[in-house]
Design a protein around this motif. Structure first.
Motif, short mmCIF file in Angstrom:
data_model
loop_
_atom_site.label_atom_id
_atom_site.label_comp_id
_atom_site.label_asym_id
_atom_site.label_seq_id
_atom_site.Cartn_x
_atom_site.Cartn_y
_atom_site.Cartn_z
N GLU A 160 0.83 -1.20 0.00
CA GLU A 160 0.00 0.00 0.00
C GLU A 160 0.87 1.26 0.00
OE1 GLU A 160 -3.57 2.15 2.57
OE2 GLU A 160 -2.50 0.45 3.46
N ALA A 161 1.93 1.26 0.81
CA ALA A 161 2.85 2.40 0.85
C ALA A 161 3.50 2.62 -0.51
CB ALA A 161 3.91 2.19 1.93
N GLU A 162 3.90 1.54 -1.17
CA GLU A 162 4.51 1.66 -2.50
C GLU A 162 3.53 2.23 -3.52
OE1 GLU A 162 5.86 -2.36 -2.98
OE2 GLU A 162 7.85 -1.90 -2.12
N GLN A 163 2.27 1.82 -3.45
CA GLN A 163 1.26 2.35 -4.37
C GLN A 163 1.07 3.85 -4.16
OE1 GLN A 163 -0.22 0.92 -7.04
NE2 GLN A 163 1.26 -0.69 -6.60
N ILE A 164 1.06 4.27 -2.92
CA ILE A 164 0.93 5.71 -2.61
C ILE A 164 2.17 6.45 -3.11
CG2 ILE A 164 0.90 7.38 -0.71
CD1 ILE A 164 -0.98 5.39 0.75
N MET A 165 3.34 5.90 -2.88
CA MET A 165 4.58 6.51 -3.33
C MET A 165 4.56 6.73 -4.84
SD MET A 165 8.34 4.74 -3.51
CE MET A 165 7.75 3.66 -4.81
N LYS A 166 4.09 5.75 -5.58
CA LYS A 166 4.10 5.82 -7.04
C LYS A 166 3.18 6.91 -7.59
CE LYS A 166 5.47 1.03 -7.63
NZ LYS A 166 5.03 -0.32 -8.02
N GLN A 167 2.29 7.43 -6.78
CA GLN A 167 1.40 8.51 -7.20
C GLN A 167 2.06 9.88 -7.09
OE1 GLN A 167 -2.06 8.11 -4.74
NE2 GLN A 167 -2.41 6.00 -5.36
N ASP A 168 3.17 9.97 -6.38
CA ASP A 168 3.82 11.27 -6.16
C ASP A 168 4.44 11.76 -7.47
OD1 ASP A 168 5.23 13.51 -5.35
OD2 ASP A 168 6.26 12.49 -3.71
N PRO A 169 4.11 12.99 -7.89
CA PRO A 169 4.76 13.55 -9.08
C PRO A 169 6.29 13.57 -8.97
CG PRO A 169 2.89 14.90 -8.44
CD PRO A 169 3.10 13.89 -7.35
N PHE A 170 6.81 13.74 -7.77
CA PHE A 170 8.27 13.69 -7.59
C PHE A 170 8.82 12.32 -7.97
CE2 PHE A 170 9.05 17.20 -4.15
CZ PHE A 170 8.68 18.17 -5.05
N PHE A 171 8.08 11.27 -7.68
CA PHE A 171 8.49 9.91 -8.04
C PHE A 171 8.30 9.69 -9.54
CE2 PHE A 171 7.63 5.44 -8.82
CZ PHE A 171 8.74 4.84 -8.24
N ARG A 172 7.10 10.01 -10.04
CA ARG A 172 6.77 9.76 -11.45
C ARG A 172 7.70 10.50 -12.41
NH1 ARG A 172 1.37 11.22 -10.17
NH2 ARG A 172 1.65 12.89 -11.68
N GLU A 173 8.07 11.72 -12.05
CA GLU A 173 8.92 12.55 -12.92
C GLU A 173 10.40 12.42 -12.60
OE1 GLU A 173 7.61 14.07 -15.53
OE2 GLU A 173 5.63 13.34 -14.90
N LYS A 174 10.71 11.46 -11.71
CA LYS A 174 12.11 11.20 -11.32
C LYS A 174 12.81 12.45 -10.79
CE LYS A 174 12.60 7.26 -14.43
NZ LYS A 174 11.22 6.98 -14.50
N ILE A 175 12.07 13.20 -9.96
CA ILE A 175 12.60 14.37 -9.27
C ILE A 175 13.33 13.94 -8.00
CG2 ILE A 175 11.97 16.53 -8.07
CD1 ILE A 175 11.58 16.69 -11.12
N ALA A 176 12.79 12.89 -7.36
CA ALA A 176 13.36 12.40 -6.10
C ALA A 176 13.46 10.89 -6.10
CB ALA A 176 12.51 12.87 -4.92
N ARG A 177 14.44 10.41 -5.39
CA ARG A 177 14.59 8.98 -5.12
C ARG A 177 13.90 8.72 -3.79
NH1 ARG A 177 19.76 8.85 -5.07
NH2 ARG A 177 19.98 9.09 -2.83
N TYR A 178 13.16 7.65 -3.68
CA TYR A 178 12.44 7.29 -2.46
C TYR A 178 13.09 6.12 -1.77
CZ TYR A 178 7.92 9.78 -2.61
OH TYR A 178 6.92 10.71 -2.54
N GLU A 179 13.16 6.18 -0.48
CA GLU A 179 13.49 5.02 0.36
C GLU A 179 12.30 4.86 1.29
OE1 GLU A 179 16.81 3.52 3.62
OE2 GLU A 179 16.71 5.64 3.09
N ILE A 180 11.75 3.66 1.35
CA ILE A 180 10.63 3.39 2.24
C ILE A 180 11.16 2.56 3.41
CG2 ILE A 180 8.40 2.27 2.53
CD1 ILE A 180 7.82 2.80 -0.38
N ILE A 181 10.95 3.07 4.62
CA ILE A 181 11.41 2.41 5.83
C ILE A 181 10.19 2.05 6.67
CG2 ILE A 181 12.81 2.64 7.93
CD1 ILE A 181 14.26 4.98 6.30
N GLU A 182 10.00 0.77 6.93
CA GLU A 182 8.88 0.34 7.76
C GLU A 182 9.33 0.32 9.22
OE1 GLU A 182 5.57 -3.22 8.14
OE2 GLU A 182 7.22 -3.45 6.74
N PHE A 183 8.45 0.79 10.09
CA PHE A 183 8.75 0.67 11.51
C PHE A 183 7.46 0.50 12.30
CE2 PHE A 183 7.66 5.07 11.52
CZ PHE A 183 7.39 5.45 12.83
N VAL A 184 7.61 -0.09 13.48
CA VAL A 184 6.50 -0.31 14.39
C VAL A 184 6.76 0.54 15.63
CG1 VAL A 184 5.24 -2.01 15.76
CG2 VAL A 184 6.21 -2.66 13.53
#
Length: 98
Positions: A58-82
């Protein structure tokens, strides 16, 4: 819960051009109660988003909607934590948005 750690990979002028679309993306996810907080890094090399999702998929799907991600403006790192410890007010807030 997930931390989105964004690092800009394009010049700041290109970041600025995409900022209105990115802000709309943020607002959409705040309204859906998926984002808890967000902001710029200091120095301004990227940003951080605290994301309230049940799964990494779900987090990855949300990330992929970001224009920064789609237009390769930013690199994303997703860190899961509890979260194991937090302010009582934060615990109450998290219960409220579930």
């Amino acid at each position: 819960m997930f931390i989105f750690n964004l690092t800009y990979i394009k010049p700041i002028l290109e970041v600025e051009k995409m900022l209105p679309a990115h802000i709309s993306y943020l607002e959409e996810n705040y309204n859906a109660k998926k984002f808890i907080c967000s902001g710029r890094k200091n120095p301004r090399t990227g940003g951080i988003i605290l994301c309230n999702c049940a799964t990494k998929q779900e987090a990855e799907q949300i990330m992929k909607q970001d224009p920064f991600f789609r237009e390769k403006i930013a690199r994303y790192e997703i860190i899961e934590f509890v979260p194991s410890k937090s302010l009582e007010e934060f615990k109450a807030f998290m219960e409220k948005i579930k």
